[in-house]
Write a protein that holds these residues in place. Structure first.
Motif, PDB file in Angstrom:
ATOM      1  N   GLY A 147     -48.946  62.421 -59.495  1.00  0.00           N
ATOM      2  CA  GLY A 147     -49.797  63.572 -59.791  1.00  0.00           C
ATOM      3  C   GLY A 147     -49.194  64.870 -59.272  1.00  0.00           C
ATOM      4  N   LEU A 157     -47.750  67.565 -60.451  1.00  0.00           N
ATOM      5  CA  LEU A 157     -48.089  68.877 -61.007  1.00  0.00           C
ATOM      6  C   LEU A 157     -49.480  69.321 -60.582  1.00  0.00           C
ATOM      7  N   THR A 158     -50.421  68.385 -60.583  1.00  0.00           N
ATOM      8  CA  THR A 158     -51.780  68.699 -60.160  1.00  0.00           C
ATOM      9  C   THR A 158     -51.806  69.029 -58.674  1.00  0.00           C
ATOM     10  N   ARG A 159     -51.134  68.196 -57.892  1.00  0.00           N
ATOM     11  CA  ARG A 159     -51.180  68.401 -56.433  1.00  0.00           C
ATOM     12  C   ARG A 159     -50.503  69.698 -56.019  1.00  0.00           C
ATOM     13  N   GLY A 195     -50.394  72.267 -57.974  1.00  0.00           N
ATOM     14  CA  GLY A 195     -51.065  73.374 -58.675  1.00  0.00           C
ATOM     15  C   GLY A 195     -50.169  74.103 -59.658  1.00  0.00           C
TER      16      GLY A 195
END
Lengths: 190, 190
Positions: free
Chosen positions: A98, A100-102, A104
């Motif tokens: 994850g 990209l999400t983590r 940001g």
């Protein structure tokens, strides 16, 4: 679509890369997106079949996605994204699920192109991989033909950079080492 | 030898090129020297076998010399040499016999290396061509392994650029188009 996202004609797209900026490399395969930073990227050809090169370590997840989908995007991060650039260049999605999400990392899609592009960059080039197994295996060297390009019109228009007339935070980054960058400076005529 | 001409350890030489400067390419064969400018050059590998790439058009005399002698030098011109860089990039020795003399390009030799180096540059890399006929023929792409490197110690020392502490004329050039260059600017930490 980000504000100021403006098409760059193919015959001018090499000028986005000509001055040697650090790039973010992105790819998508089977629903998985990833983005990494690469200092070793450049122009290989211009004209109506413009080409770029980028060096991608075998350990990277992004390389795996590119080999699977045969496409990648290069994009030019600016001063405002210096920390983001170091972050996506330091952390691998292999150890950080994850990623990209983590981290940001804000992603968008250009119409008609199935590649994750990074918001806030000042230039984007969508490329088709020209498979060269010997280069990829021996040198980690990937060649792409640019199929479409865009720029932030505040800093690139009419085929030229106009950094002097825009906020300083929109200048390109040029990696030295250890997260230290040289920023694109003033313009001189030779 | 120019003043301030100082060896750069091989494992740090990629940092001369990491920020994407325009280079001067030089070669010597059978008593003939030549120098050309190239915007499309970059790092391919670091460590103890550092490698660089440079794109050399088939029309150039320098490419012919490199193919004959199997060696070349890359060097980094600075702001003070912007006009010289455009001149050696515009005029071919094919149409201008005695090009280096006529353009007033000051040449010197590094001890132990039979290559013409350009005085006034701020970095120099001496390379052995790694022959890759497919890349050379299809993409005009040449790969070299760096055998020795030097820098002007006023701007590069301890493995880093220090442009902020030296005369502005010693900053590297990054070609945009038509003899217009972006100059290496300030430093930021990401």
């Amino acid at each position: 679509m980000p504000e100021h996202f403006t098409p760059v004609p193919l015959d001018k797209c090499y000028r986005l890369m000509n001055h040697g900026p650090t790039v973010l490399v992105s790819a998508r395969y089977d629903g998985v997106d990833n983005v990494m930073a690469a200092a070793w990227s450049g122009v290989l050809d211009y004209g109506d079949a413009p080409k770029v090169t980028v060096v991608l370590d075998k350990a990277t997840r992004t390389r795996e996605l590119i080999e699977a989908c045969g496409r990648f995007a290069l994009q030019l991060p600016c001063v405002a994204q210096a920390k983001l650039t170091v972050a996506v260049g330091t952390h691998s999605a292999r150890e950080m699920p994850g990623k990209l999400t983590r981290l940001g990392v804000p992603i968008f899609n250009a119409p008609g192109h199935e590649l994750p592009l990074v918001q806030g960059c000042v230039g984007w080039l969508v490329c088709r991989l020209l498979p060269e197994p010997h280069n990829q295996q021996t040198y980690d060297l990937f060649i792409g033909q640019v199929e479409a390009a865009w720029a932030d019109e505040r800093v690139f228009r009419q085929g030229r950079w106009h950094f002097d007339e825009a906020p300083d935070d929109l200048r390109t980054l040029h990696h030295v080492a250890g997260g230290q960058f040289i920023v694109a400076g003033r313009t001189v005529q030779g």
